[in-house]
Motif scaffolding. Structure first.
Motif, short mmCIF file in Angstrom:
data_model
loop_
_atom_site.label_atom_id
_atom_site.label_comp_id
_atom_site.label_asym_id
_atom_site.label_seq_id
_atom_site.Cartn_x
_atom_site.Cartn_y
_atom_site.Cartn_z
N PRO A 23 3.85 -67.64 -11.29
CA PRO A 23 3.29 -67.45 -9.94
C PRO A 23 3.61 -66.04 -9.44
CG PRO A 23 5.28 -68.76 -9.85
CD PRO A 23 5.00 -68.56 -11.31
N LEU A 24 2.69 -65.50 -8.66
CA LEU A 24 2.93 -64.19 -8.03
C LEU A 24 3.99 -64.36 -6.96
CD1 LEU A 24 -0.75 -62.91 -7.66
CD2 LEU A 24 0.84 -62.53 -9.55
N ARG A 25 4.94 -63.45 -6.94
CA ARG A 25 6.05 -63.56 -6.01
C ARG A 25 5.69 -62.87 -4.68
NH1 ARG A 25 8.70 -63.10 -11.12
NH2 ARG A 25 8.94 -60.84 -11.01
N ILE A 26 4.91 -63.56 -3.88
CA ILE A 26 4.51 -63.07 -2.57
C ILE A 26 4.66 -64.20 -1.56
CG2 ILE A 26 2.93 -61.28 -3.40
CD1 ILE A 26 0.62 -63.20 -2.92
N ASP A 27 4.98 -63.86 -0.34
CA ASP A 27 5.21 -64.86 0.70
C ASP A 27 4.05 -64.99 1.69
OD1 ASP A 27 7.78 -65.34 -0.29
OD2 ASP A 27 8.59 -63.65 0.84
N ALA A 28 3.15 -64.01 1.68
CA ALA A 28 2.05 -64.02 2.65
C ALA A 28 0.83 -63.37 2.01
CB ALA A 28 2.46 -63.25 3.90
N PRO A 29 -0.38 -63.69 2.53
CA PRO A 29 -1.59 -63.05 2.00
C PRO A 29 -1.49 -61.53 2.10
CG PRO A 29 -2.15 -64.88 3.44
CD PRO A 29 -0.67 -64.66 3.60
N GLN A 30 -1.96 -60.84 1.09
CA GLN A 30 -1.98 -59.39 1.09
C GLN A 30 -3.12 -58.90 0.22
OE1 GLN A 30 1.32 -57.92 -1.91
NE2 GLN A 30 2.19 -59.56 -0.62
N THR A 31 -3.29 -57.60 0.18
CA THR A 31 -4.34 -57.04 -0.66
C THR A 31 -3.73 -56.15 -1.72
OG1 THR A 31 -4.66 -55.17 0.85
CG2 THR A 31 -6.07 -57.10 1.17
N LEU A 32 -4.37 -56.15 -2.88
CA LEU A 32 -3.98 -55.29 -3.99
C LEU A 32 -5.01 -54.15 -4.05
CD1 LEU A 32 -2.52 -54.51 -6.63
CD2 LEU A 32 -4.01 -56.17 -7.81
N ASP A 33 -4.56 -52.93 -3.86
CA ASP A 33 -5.44 -51.77 -3.90
C ASP A 33 -5.61 -51.27 -5.32
OD1 ASP A 33 -5.47 -52.02 -1.20
OD2 ASP A 33 -4.43 -50.12 -0.77
N VAL A 34 -6.85 -51.19 -5.77
CA VAL A 34 -7.17 -50.56 -7.05
C VAL A 34 -7.93 -49.29 -6.72
CG1 VAL A 34 -8.43 -50.76 -9.22
CG2 VAL A 34 -7.19 -52.74 -8.30
N THR A 35 -7.30 -48.16 -6.88
CA THR A 35 -7.87 -46.88 -6.49
C THR A 35 -8.58 -46.23 -7.67
OG1 THR A 35 -5.74 -45.83 -6.97
CG2 THR A 35 -6.13 -46.52 -4.71
N PRO A 36 -9.45 -45.24 -7.40
CA PRO A 36 -10.13 -44.54 -8.49
C PRO A 36 -9.14 -44.00 -9.51
CG PRO A 36 -11.10 -43.94 -6.38
CD PRO A 36 -9.88 -44.75 -6.07
N GLY A 37 -9.46 -44.17 -10.78
CA GLY A 37 -8.59 -43.70 -11.85
C GLY A 37 -7.57 -44.73 -12.30
N SER A 38 -7.52 -45.89 -11.64
CA SER A 38 -6.56 -46.92 -12.02
C SER A 38 -6.96 -47.55 -13.36
CB SER A 38 -6.49 -48.01 -10.95
OG SER A 38 -6.00 -47.51 -9.73
N THR A 39 -5.96 -48.01 -14.10
CA THR A 39 -6.17 -48.78 -15.32
C THR A 39 -5.45 -50.11 -15.17
OG1 THR A 39 -4.17 -47.94 -16.39
CG2 THR A 39 -6.21 -46.65 -16.68
N PRO A 40 -5.83 -51.13 -15.95
CA PRO A 40 -5.11 -52.41 -15.87
C PRO A 40 -3.61 -52.24 -16.09
CG PRO A 40 -7.14 -52.68 -17.10
CD PRO A 40 -7.00 -51.21 -16.86
#
Length: 344
Positions: A23-40
Motif C-alpha cells: 500500500p502507498l504510505r499516505i494519510d490523505a488524498p494528494q497529487t503526484l506531479d509528473v513533469t516534462p522530462g520525467s521517467t518511470p
C-alpha cells in the motif's frame, strides 16, 4: 543448481509481488506531479525518497518488463489512501491525469479573461500582466490586431504543464470556428459586411442583454437603426471607451465625449468588439428578430420594454426612469433627440 535457480526465482517473484502489492504510505488524498522530462524510474525513486513506497528498483524493472511501450504522460495524478503500487502503475499507464478547468464568461473583456487565467490554479503563466493587449496577440502568433472579442467564452480544461498561452490559443481557434459557422447561416440583407463586423455587433448585444431570450429582439433594434442611419447610442460602448476611468456610472459629459467607442457621437459600429460574445449573441447579430421597434428601455430586472416610436419610448422612460426613481437609470439605445441620461 536447478534447485538454487528455482529458489532464486521464487524469491524474486515474492519480492516483486510484495513490491507491487504494498500500500502507498499516505494519510490523505494528494497529487503526484509528473513533469516534462520525467521517467518511470525517476518518479518511483522520488516516491521512495518521500517514503511513499519501497523497492522502487523492482517496480521500475516491472514497468520495463510489462509496459515497455507505455508513455509516461505529463500531469497530476490523483493518489488516495488505500491505493497500492499496482493501482498507481495502472494510473500512470492510462495517463489518467487530473484535469482542472477555467471558465471564461460571456460578456467579459479581454482584460477580465487574462485576470481569470492568472488566477487559474496550477496554470503556467507565460504572458506578463503588463504586456499590452495587442502585444499579447503577437506573443500568441496571431498578429498584433486588437484582441477584444477574439476569444470564445467557455470552460476550458487543462492539465499540469499547460499555460495561459495554450488556453488563449484554443479560445481564439474556437471563436474563429463558431464565427465562421454562424456567418454561413446569416440572414440576407444585413447592414454588416464582414464576420468581424458581426463580432462587433454581437459583443454589443452580449453586453446589453440581461435576459437571454431578448437577444434576437435587441439585435433587431440595432440592425434596424443601422439600416436607417440612426446612431446605436448604447451605454456599454461608452463604458468600454472610458476604460479605467469608468467607476460604476456614466454621466452626460461622458455621453457627449467623442471617443471611437461612443456610439452617441459616432455613426455605425465602433472599431472593435467591446467584449467576448458567446454563440447565441453571434447568432442573434446574424439572425435578428423581425419587427419595427427602434428603442428599448431597461425595466430594472434585466429585461426591456421595446418601442416603435419616440413617444412610446419616452413614456417607457418616464415610467422606468422617473416614476421608479432609479438613480442614473438610462435607456439604451436612447432616442437621437436627447441623451439617454437626460430627464424629461
Amino acid at each position: 543448481m536447478i534447485v538454487l535457480l528455482f529458489v532464486l526465482a521464487v524469491g524474486g517473484y515474492l519480492v516483486l509481488a510484495s513490491a507491487l502489492n504494498q500500500p502507498l504510505r499516505i494519510d490523505a488524498p494528494q497529487t503526484l506531479d509528473v513533469t516534462p522530462g520525467s521517467t518511470p524510474g525517476r518518479v518511483l525513486a522520488s516516491l521512495e525518497q518521500r517514503d511513499v513506497l519501497s523497492r522502487s528498483q523492482w517496480i521500475r524493472r516491472y514497468w520495463q518488463w510489462k509496459m515497455p511501450d507505455a508513455v509516461l504522460q505529463v500531469g497530476e495524478y490523483p493518489v488516495e489512501p488505500g491505493m497500492n503500487v499496482q493501482d498507481l502503475l495502472a494510473l500512470l499507464q492510462r495517463g489518467a491525469v487530473l484535469q482542472r478547468s477555467v471558465t471564461l464568461v460571456e460578456g467579459w473583456t479581454f482584460k477580465q479573461f487574462r485576470s481569470e487565467l492568472a488566477r487559474a490554479e496550477r496554470l503556467e503563466q507565460t504572458l506578463a500582466e503588463d504586456i499590452p493587449a495587442e502585444q499579447v496577440m503577437g506573443e500568441l502568433g496571431l498578429g498584433e490586431e486588437h484582441p477584444e472579442g477574439q476569444f470564445f467564452p467557455d470552460t476550458y480544461l487543462y492539465t499540469l504543464g499547460m499555460s495561459d498561452r495554450d488556453v488563449l490559443i484554443r479560445a481564439h481557434r474556437r471563436m474563429q470556428e463558431v464565427l465562421a459557422e454562424e456567418w454561413e447561416k446569416r440572414d440576407d440583407g444585413l447592414p454588416i459586411d464582414t464576420p468581424y463586423e458581426a463580432l462587433i455587433l454581437a459583443s454589443i448585444i452580449e453586453r446589453e442583454t440581461g435576459v437571454p431570450h431578448e437577444r434576437d429582439e435587441i439585435a433587431g433594434v440595432f440592425v434596424r437603426r443601422l439600416r436607417q442611419g440612426m446612431r446605436l447610442q448604447t451605454d456599454p460602448t461608452v463604458i468600454y471607451g472610458m476604460g479605467d476611468q469608468y467607476e460604476g456610472r456614466i454621466g452626460r459629459a461622458n455621453l457627449r465625449e467623442t471617443t471611437p467607442y461612443n456610439t452617441y457621437m459616432i455613426d455605425g459600429l465602433p472599431p472593435t468588439p467591446i467584449a467576448m460574445p458567446g454563440r447565441e449573441a453571434i447568432r442573434a447579430a446574424l439572425n435578428p428578430a423581425s419587427g419595427s421597434s427602434l428603442y428599448f428601455v431597461a425595466r430594472g430586472d434585466g429585461s426591456h420594454v421595446f418601442s416603435d416610436t419616440l413617444d412610446e419610448h419616452n413614456a417607457a422612460v418616464r415610467h422606468y426612469q422617473i416614476e421608479q426613481r432609479a438613480k442614473d437609470y438610462r435607456s439604451s439605445p436612447a432616442p437621437a433627440e436627447r441623451n439617454a441620461g437626460d430627464r424629461p
